[in-house]
Design a protein around this motif. Sequence first.
Motif, PDB file in Angstrom:
ATOM      1  N   LEU A 144      -7.779   2.671  -0.451  1.00 53.71           N
ATOM      2  CA  LEU A 144      -6.890   1.693  -1.086  1.00 53.71           C
ATOM      3  C   LEU A 144      -7.174   0.317  -0.500  1.00 53.71           C
ATOM      4  N   ARG A 193       2.380   6.853  -6.658  1.00 57.56           N
ATOM      5  CA  ARG A 193       1.379   7.783  -7.189  1.00 57.56           C
ATOM      6  C   ARG A 193       1.768   9.229  -6.886  1.00 57.56           C
ATOM      7  N   THR A 225      -7.581   0.939  -6.000  1.00 52.96           N
ATOM      8  CA  THR A 225      -8.011   2.184  -5.374  1.00 52.96           C
ATOM      9  C   THR A 225      -9.427   2.521  -5.827  1.00 52.96           C
ATOM     10  N   ARG A 250      -7.205   4.096   4.175  1.00 53.04           N
ATOM     11  CA  ARG A 250      -7.388   5.441   3.627  1.00 53.04           C
ATOM     12  C   ARG A 250      -6.066   6.190   3.727  1.00 53.04           C
ATOM     13  N   GLY A 271     -10.993   7.144  -2.883  1.00 55.37           N
ATOM     14  CA  GLY A 271      -9.617   7.224  -2.422  1.00 55.37           C
ATOM     15  C   GLY A 271      -9.166   6.090  -1.537  1.00 55.37           C
ATOM     16  N   ALA A 312       0.833  -1.199   0.000  1.00 55.43           N
ATOM     17  CA  ALA A 312       0.000   0.000   0.000  1.00 55.43           C
ATOM     18  C   ALA A 312       0.871   1.253   0.000  1.00 55.43           C
ATOM     19  N   VAL A 366       1.001   4.229  -2.916  1.00 60.18           N
ATOM     20  CA  VAL A 366       0.778   5.642  -2.609  1.00 60.18           C
ATOM     21  C   VAL A 366       2.004   6.486  -2.960  1.00 60.18           C
TER      22      VAL A 366
END
Length: 657
Positions: A551, A467, A545, A563, A549, A460, A464
């Motif tokens: 995940l 991204r 996702t 989150r 928002g 995770a 993130v």
Amino acid sequence: MFDTVLVANRGEIARRVIRTLRRLGIRSVAVYSDADASAPHVREADVAVRIGPAAAAHSYLDIDAVVAAAVETGAQAVHPGYGFLSENVAFARACAAAGIVFIGPGERALEVMGDKIRAKDHVGGHGVPTVPGFSAAGMTDADIAASAEATGYPLLVKPSAGGGGKGMQVVRSAAELPDALTTARRVAAAAFGDDTLLLERLIERPRHIEVQVLADAHGGVIHLGERECTLQRRHQKVVEEAPSPVVDAATRERLGAAACAAAASVDYRGAGTVEFLVAADRPDEFFFIEMNTRLQVEHPVTELVTGIDLVEQQLRIAAAEPLSIAQSDVRLAGHAIEARVYAESPERGFLPATGEVLVWRAAEGVRTDGAVETGSTVTADYDPMIAKVIAHAPDRTAALQRLDAALADTVVLGVDTNIGFLRTLLADDGVRGGDMDTGLIERLPPYTAPEPPAAALAAAARVVTDRDAATAAARPSHASGLWSARSGWRAGGPAAPVTAAFESGDGRIVVAAAAEPGPIVSVGARRGSARTVGRALSDGVVAATADDGILWVHADGVTTALRPLSRRAAAELRRAARERGAAASDPELRAPMPGAVVAVHVADGATVAAGERIATIEAMKMEHPVTAPHAGTVRVDVAVGDQVRRDQVLAHVKEDD
């Protein structure tokens, strides 16, 4: 045999019937509501017909619309599946009037067995043992109270016209009877259009055993052994198996004979199930509960241990063929166990869940009857069951192990499910040893979701940080690329770990270091769009996702919803948690789920006690009470009939000064 058959149902049972129709070369017709316009069963059928809006009352329960669809498509027969119109005698009559074969029993069987009171009296006259009790039809509450006293507590109050555990209430004393009658009548009227009640002696620690029967129009009646359906929650089956671990050969013969006698007494045709209660401490003693005049949700376990396709048998019997199987042909091979996967949140009291299925992946090596696929939407309009996972092995121990492994490999991202709870249940000592009763699940401690596995948190964090790095790199900047790379580089020292913060489902804040970059492949795309919604990392972790928002990550057999948080958001959440810890309980009562307000139990401005019921929400055929968090004065913000959103404020309870 028929050329064209309409399947008057949806979800996994519609898909399962269509599979057999395709194998037999029979043209299939699906029906669908607006909510199911893009559902899997619609695409898999040869023809699909819209029959109404999302509400079942105006689509799947609309007899005229279903029969019209059958006539329009040239269907010679209708398979009703289970639920909806499967046991509706008016639907069977409408099919007959239109010259269409109803794949199910005749009207007499539907009428007799469709009423629990009449069914019990009827089979009792044919030598089938029944539980002591009485019908409340035409009785006043005072009459019911007197008869209840004579029968003896504890009692089980249940709707006469329904099934599936809906409306059932356990009453242990005369003081509990009035509220139980009110609730049972309300649920019965809403679910079945008939509030007639049946009261029976409650058998403590019972086991729920049912027998599958097949009967043709030529007098042939056989049984296919028993299924153990004891693992239930709120009278809804959760795990089923065949054969039962406590039924020996002699008892199986007696159970089968009683089930066949019940079927023969109403000239039964087709596949049906006769249900019995068996005392946990005396498995050789059993009592008739009811007969389900349709295919059962748990029919796959019988198919796996007998090798018999029950849908094919239904079709052949409806086409007037005699049974090609004799009782002596039936052999039970190995052991099969089925787990029902529901869209629900066990850690929130098993409240139904809704949302888009971002990624769906069934386990290999077992049978999975699924209602969803990647891109499906789970709504509050229908039952929350989204799949059945069924394992078959040479013995019970191996079947349990295979089922647990299959559940661990089943991936559902985007919607809460009970998979984690199912694995906890299968690991229970009582379940493992076959020492079960229908109250076992209720005695388990409250379910808590497992901690997110390290692999899930690392993956995770990688998703993130990748991204964020991509977003920063795309933003015009005059600064060095080192600032946007998010690599953890430091001048004159080792790189710092790249981390990300998340809020878990239970409100905790988790900080995780990102996994090392690795190859990522697409595992699913939203229908009608090229947007990738799921990613499979090289170590077997799957992540997706949602639009809000959140995940979702699946790793090591555990699914976690996280989150992502900025540093500022994480700090604010920590501060809010400390403030809540020092404050009184929240005065706002919120809806635990989307649904309809079916009852408001107090008047606006009334004084209430802590724990007192304020309102009741109904969704997915289940009722959920909302109670006062503390004593005080209530302000009610909703009325009966209102449709509410999840977390919508229903009422306020102001604490007394």
